[in-house]
Design a protein around this motif. Structure first.
Motif, PDB file in Angstrom:
ATOM      1  N   PHE A  11       8.857 -13.334 -10.197  1.00 59.06           N
ATOM      2  CA  PHE A  11       9.295 -14.076 -11.391  1.00 59.06           C
ATOM      3  C   PHE A  11       9.493 -15.567 -11.105  1.00 59.06           C
ATOM      4  O   PHE A  11      10.358 -16.207 -11.712  1.00 59.06           O
ATOM      5  CB  PHE A  11      10.592 -13.484 -11.948  1.00 59.06           C
ATOM      6  N   THR A  12       8.701 -16.118 -10.209  1.00 55.09           N
ATOM      7  CA  THR A  12       8.815 -17.541  -9.896  1.00 55.09           C
ATOM      8  C   THR A  12       7.630 -18.349 -10.420  1.00 55.09           C
ATOM      9  O   THR A  12       7.549 -19.551 -10.161  1.00 55.09           O
ATOM     10  CB  THR A  12       8.929 -17.746  -8.369  1.00 55.09           C
ATOM     11  N   HIS A  13       6.714 -17.699 -11.152  1.00 48.28           N
ATOM     12  CA  HIS A  13       5.545 -18.427 -11.649  1.00 48.28           C
ATOM     13  C   HIS A  13       5.916 -19.484 -12.673  1.00 48.28           C
ATOM     14  O   HIS A  13       5.128 -20.391 -12.940  1.00 48.28           O
ATOM     15  CB  HIS A  13       4.520 -17.461 -12.246  1.00 48.28           C
ATOM     16  N   VAL A  14       7.118 -19.393 -13.246  1.00 45.62           N
ATOM     17  CA  VAL A  14       7.538 -20.392 -14.225  1.00 45.62           C
ATOM     18  C   VAL A  14       7.735 -21.759 -13.568  1.00 45.62           C
ATOM     19  O   VAL A  14       7.756 -22.784 -14.253  1.00 45.62           O
ATOM     20  CB  VAL A  14       8.846 -19.937 -14.918  1.00 45.62           C
ATOM     21  N   PHE A  15       7.843 -21.794 -12.231  1.00 48.71           N
ATOM     22  CA  PHE A  15       8.037 -23.060 -11.519  1.00 48.71           C
ATOM     23  C   PHE A  15       6.723 -23.613 -10.961  1.00 48.71           C
ATOM     24  O   PHE A  15       6.741 -24.622 -10.249  1.00 48.71           O
ATOM     25  CB  PHE A  15       9.037 -22.872 -10.370  1.00 48.71           C
ATOM     26  N   ASP A  16       5.618 -22.960 -11.247  1.00 57.83           N
ATOM     27  CA  ASP A  16       4.318 -23.385 -10.733  1.00 57.83           C
ATOM     28  C   ASP A  16       3.510 -23.996 -11.873  1.00 57.83           C
ATOM     29  O   ASP A  16       3.100 -23.302 -12.807  1.00 57.83           O
ATOM     30  CB  ASP A  16       3.584 -22.178 -10.140  1.00 57.83           C
ATOM     31  N   GLN A  17       3.267 -25.289 -11.800  1.00 60.35           N
ATOM     32  CA  GLN A  17       2.549 -25.989 -12.859  1.00 60.35           C
ATOM     33  C   GLN A  17       1.172 -25.402 -13.104  1.00 60.35           C
ATOM     34  O   GLN A  17       0.720 -25.302 -14.248  1.00 60.35           O
ATOM     35  CB  GLN A  17       2.418 -27.477 -12.480  1.00 60.35           C
ATOM     36  N   GLN A  18       0.502 -24.952 -12.055  1.00 64.11           N
ATOM     37  CA  GLN A  18      -0.857 -24.450 -12.197  1.00 64.11           C
ATOM     38  C   GLN A  18      -0.890 -22.997 -12.663  1.00 64.11           C
ATOM     39  O   GLN A  18      -1.723 -22.613 -13.480  1.00 64.11           O
ATOM     40  CB  GLN A  18      -1.592 -24.559 -10.860  1.00 64.11           C
ATOM     41  N   ARG A  19       0.038 -22.156 -12.174  1.00 63.19           N
ATOM     42  CA  ARG A  19      -0.061 -20.714 -12.383  1.00 63.19           C
ATOM     43  C   ARG A  19       0.941 -20.166 -13.399  1.00 63.19           C
ATOM     44  O   ARG A  19       1.031 -18.951 -13.548  1.00 63.19           O
ATOM     45  CB  ARG A  19       0.117 -19.986 -11.050  1.00 63.19           C
ATOM     46  N   ILE A  20       1.678 -21.007 -14.052  1.00 60.37           N
ATOM     47  CA  ILE A  20       2.730 -20.537 -14.957  1.00 60.37           C
ATOM     48  C   ILE A  20       2.183 -19.599 -16.035  1.00 60.37           C
ATOM     49  O   ILE A  20       2.848 -18.632 -16.430  1.00 60.37           O
ATOM     50  CB  ILE A  20       3.476 -21.727 -15.599  1.00 60.37           C
ATOM     51  N   PHE A  21       0.940 -19.829 -16.478  1.00 59.66           N
ATOM     52  CA  PHE A  21       0.358 -19.004 -17.536  1.00 59.66           C
ATOM     53  C   PHE A  21      -0.772 -18.110 -17.023  1.00 59.66           C
ATOM     54  O   PHE A  21      -1.552 -17.598 -17.815  1.00 59.66           O
ATOM     55  CB  PHE A  21      -0.154 -19.881 -18.676  1.00 59.66           C
ATOM     56  N   TYR A  22      -0.862 -17.924 -15.709  1.00 65.19           N
ATOM     57  CA  TYR A  22      -1.888 -17.045 -15.148  1.00 65.19           C
ATOM     58  C   TYR A  22      -1.529 -15.582 -15.393  1.00 65.19           C
ATOM     59  O   TYR A  22      -0.400 -15.241 -15.742  1.00 65.19           O
ATOM     60  CB  TYR A  22      -2.017 -17.275 -13.644  1.00 65.19           C
ATOM     61  N   THR A  23      -2.482 -14.700 -15.150  1.00 66.56           N
ATOM     62  CA  THR A  23      -2.342 -13.243 -15.180  1.00 66.56           C
ATOM     63  C   THR A  23      -1.813 -12.760 -16.523  1.00 66.56           C
ATOM     64  O   THR A  23      -2.564 -12.274 -17.352  1.00 66.56           O
ATOM     65  CB  THR A  23      -1.471 -12.736 -14.018  1.00 66.56           C
ATOM     66  N   LEU A  24      -0.509 -12.866 -16.751  1.00 63.25           N
ATOM     67  CA  LEU A  24       0.083 -12.506 -18.050  1.00 63.25           C
ATOM     68  C   LEU A  24       0.783 -13.752 -18.589  1.00 63.25           C
ATOM     69  O   LEU A  24       1.951 -14.016 -18.268  1.00 63.25           O
ATOM     70  CB  LEU A  24       1.068 -11.351 -17.901  1.00 63.25           C
ATOM     71  N   GLY A  25       0.083 -14.502 -19.395  1.00 59.20           N
ATOM     72  CA  GLY A  25       0.589 -15.798 -19.845  1.00 59.20           C
ATOM     73  C   GLY A  25       1.971 -15.776 -20.456  1.00 59.20           C
ATOM     74  O   GLY A  25       2.849 -16.571 -20.070  1.00 59.20           O
ATOM     75  N   PRO A  26       2.259 -14.876 -21.422  1.00 56.17           N
ATOM     76  CA  PRO A  26       3.565 -14.910 -22.091  1.00 56.17           C
ATOM     77  C   PRO A  26       4.744 -14.547 -21.195  1.00 56.17           C
ATOM     78  O   PRO A  26       5.888 -14.768 -21.586  1.00 56.17           O
ATOM     79  CB  PRO A  26       3.409 -13.865 -23.210  1.00 56.17           C
ATOM     80  N   THR A  27       4.492 -13.984 -19.991  1.00 57.47           N
ATOM     81  CA  THR A  27       5.607 -13.478 -19.189  1.00 57.47           C
ATOM     82  C   THR A  27       6.377 -14.566 -18.458  1.00 57.47           C
ATOM     83  O   THR A  27       7.300 -14.252 -17.707  1.00 57.47           O
ATOM     84  CB  THR A  27       5.111 -12.445 -18.165  1.00 57.47           C
ATOM     85  N   TRP A  28       6.037 -15.835 -18.693  1.00 59.22           N
ATOM     86  CA  TRP A  28       6.897 -16.881 -18.146  1.00 59.22           C
ATOM     87  C   TRP A  28       8.316 -16.716 -18.671  1.00 59.22           C
ATOM     88  O   TRP A  28       9.290 -17.040 -17.984  1.00 59.22           O
ATOM     89  CB  TRP A  28       6.356 -18.265 -18.526  1.00 59.22           C
ATOM     90  N   SER A  29       8.439 -16.174 -19.891  1.00 57.24           N
ATOM     91  CA  SER A  29       9.768 -16.017 -20.483  1.00 57.24           C
ATOM     92  C   SER A  29      10.602 -14.968 -19.749  1.00 57.24           C
ATOM     93  O   SER A  29      11.835 -15.017 -19.777  1.00 57.24           O
ATOM     94  CB  SER A  29       9.648 -15.641 -21.960  1.00 57.24           C
ATOM     95  N   LEU A  30       9.955 -13.997 -19.090  1.00 59.43           N
ATOM     96  CA  LEU A  30      10.715 -13.004 -18.328  1.00 59.43           C
ATOM     97  C   LEU A  30      11.409 -13.636 -17.126  1.00 59.43           C
ATOM     98  O   LEU A  30      12.449 -13.153 -16.683  1.00 59.43           O
ATOM     99  CB  LEU A  30       9.789 -11.873 -17.874  1.00 59.43           C
ATOM    100  N   SER A  31      10.825 -14.707 -16.596  1.00 59.66           N
ATOM    101  CA  SER A  31      11.507 -15.435 -15.526  1.00 59.66           C
ATOM    102  C   SER A  31      12.842 -15.979 -16.025  1.00 59.66           C
ATOM    103  O   SER A  31      13.843 -15.981 -15.302  1.00 59.66           O
ATOM    104  CB  SER A  31      10.632 -16.582 -15.028  1.00 59.66           C
ATOM    105  N   LEU A  32      12.856 -16.435 -17.266  1.00 61.78           N
ATOM    106  CA  LEU A  32      14.099 -16.934 -17.851  1.00 61.78           C
ATOM    107  C   LEU A  32      15.084 -15.802 -18.100  1.00 61.78           C
ATOM    108  O   LEU A  32      16.294 -15.976 -17.940  1.00 61.78           O
ATOM    109  CB  LEU A  32      13.799 -17.682 -19.150  1.00 61.78           C
ATOM    110  N   GLU A  33      14.579 -14.636 -18.498  1.00 63.15           N
ATOM    111  CA  GLU A  33      15.450 -13.472 -18.672  1.00 63.15           C
ATOM    112  C   GLU A  33      16.157 -13.139 -17.366  1.00 63.15           C
ATOM    113  O   GLU A  33      17.358 -12.887 -17.336  1.00 63.15           O
ATOM    114  CB  GLU A  33      14.630 -12.266 -19.141  1.00 63.15           C
ATOM    115  N   ILE A  34      15.405 -13.120 -16.270  1.00 67.60           N
ATOM    116  CA  ILE A  34      15.994 -12.822 -14.965  1.00 67.60           C
ATOM    117  C   ILE A  34      17.051 -13.866 -14.610  1.00 67.60           C
ATOM    118  O   ILE A  34      18.132 -13.533 -14.117  1.00 67.60           O
ATOM    119  CB  ILE A  34      14.910 -12.765 -13.883  1.00 67.60           C
TER     120      ILE A  34
END
Length: 408
Positions: free
Chosen positions: A127-150
């Protein structure tokens, strides 16, 4: 919380999930510009409706539901909060089985030869992809928000028990309410200050996703939900509004959300503070839903409790996880129209396919995963299972005489 209120919140989840699907189909056909503004449409009024982001509604609802027990314990001493480990275990059982399966499946399909983009996989699983400028929306794009949930879960189990301990030392209920409300206000204002410094002082562009999508910028939505829990616990049965007042408040909040989306454009104040302001408006809309007199429910509450909408709400997490891979698979296979004129038809196809996949995912993966919660008792300890005694092979315990009842 009554079953009626739970159904209404589930209806909101259904609406928000469907809106999210439409929004992402829109992004597929109308690409963001270089400044990070919303994609254009020939009809700006329709564009404002579609671009009305609902992620803050998910944040406010999630924080409200999870903060209720802490608010009751802190304000009224009704401590039914769960131990930290049990809280995290329950959240993990709710989120991880489906999430990990989806990440592994989608990543493997997009990285057929090893090692592939192993960093993308590692960041998504942690759940650290939200801090990666390049990969934040990779694989499952909308799941950046789950990083915030955690991040919110960790924040809640840190500040929740602390608030309870401090409130126990306060003599008056008013003081306890004020302390809890002040804490929520501080958690709300901290991201606003971060956004102000990043935009006005440091001039960080909006397309620097980790700066404006990270928990340091988006915790305000969760803080609004925490404040809603504190407010409703503080009010109790007092101040419940009637149908007309609830409807007026809901309409005002909805109009405000639409106006915020319509006037949001790069480099203006509405765009800069879109999400903190949206969180306050969702706060008002949920208040008009939850704190209504039971004898005077507005008619629009009936829509939220409708079977088709609560059904979508039930599978909303699965729909949130799978709709983007489903959309991209349909688009790449040629099942979706290629021109922007085919956008409405694409929405129908993706919604239909997404809901179908989500329903299967819920019953096959999500629901069985939720049964893991039963492995722990109310105190968070591993539950011990004992076999039922066999009446044939095991002796029946000797019956002991019942004690005489004590005199009253």
């Amino acid at each position: 919380m009554s079953n009626t209120r739970r159904l209404e919140l589930q209806g909101f989840r259904g609406l928000a999930a469907l809106s999210t699907v439409v929004f992402h189909v829109w992004q597929q056909y109308y690409v963001y510009d270089a400044q990070g503004s919303h994609p254009p449409l020939d009809n700006p009024y329709l564009g404002a409706l579609i671009s009305l982001e609902v992620i803050d509604l998910f944040f406010v609802m999630s924080a409200y539901l999870l903060t209720l027990s802490y608010a009751r314990a802190a304000i009224d001493g009704d401590d039914r909060t769960r131990p930290r480990r049990d809280f995290l275990f329950r959240r993990a059982a709710r989120i991880l089985p489906l999430y990990v399966l989806a990440v592994l499946l989608v990543w493997s399909l997009r990285n057929p030869s090893l090692p592939g983009d192993w960093r993308d996989l590692l960041e998504h699983l942690t759940f650290t992809h939200v801090f990666d400028q390049q990969r934040i929306f990779y694989t499952l794009g909308p799941t950046w928000s789950l990083s915030l949930e955690i991040a919110f879960y960790l924040t809640l189990i840190a500040v929740g028990p602390l608030a309870i301990r401090v409130c126990r030392r306060l003599r008056t209920r008013r003081a306890r309410v004020l302390l809890c409300a002040s804490g929520c206000a501080a958690l709300y204002l901290a991201p606003v200050a971060w956004i102000a410094v990043a935009h006005h002082a440091l001039e960080v562009p909006y397309t620097n996703w980790p700066v404006y999508f990270g928990p340091q910028a988006r915790l305000g939505g969760f803080a609004a939900g925490m404040a809603l829990a504190v407010l409703l616990v503080a009010l109790g049965e007092r101040g419940r509004v009637g149908a007309r007042t609830a409807t007026a408040l809901a309409v005002t909040a909805a109009v405000g959300l639409y106006a915020l989306s319509y006037h949001s454009a790069p480099e203006n104040t509405w765009h800069t503070y879109y999400h903190p302001l949206a969180a306050l408006l969702w706060f008002a809309l949920l208040y008009a839903t939850l704190h209504v007199r039971t004898t005077a429910r507005p008619r629009w509450h009936g829509l939220l409790r409708s079977g088709w909408l609560t059904g979508v709400g039930l599978v909303s997490y699965s729909l949130y996880i799978w709709h983007e891979p489903v959309m991209l698979a349909l688009y790449d296979s040629g099942a979706l129209p290629r021109s922007q004129a085919g956008f409405p038809l694409a929405v129908l196809f993706v919604v239909a396919a997404g809901v179908l996949v989500a329903a299967v995912s819920y019953w096959v993966v999500e629901y069985p995963g939720s049964l893991l919660v039963g492995l722990r008792d109310k105190k968070g300890r591993p539950r011990e299972f004992y076999p039922e005694p066999d009446p044939v092979r095991m002796p029946v315990p000797e019956q002991q005489p019942k004690p005489e009842p004590a005199a009253r």
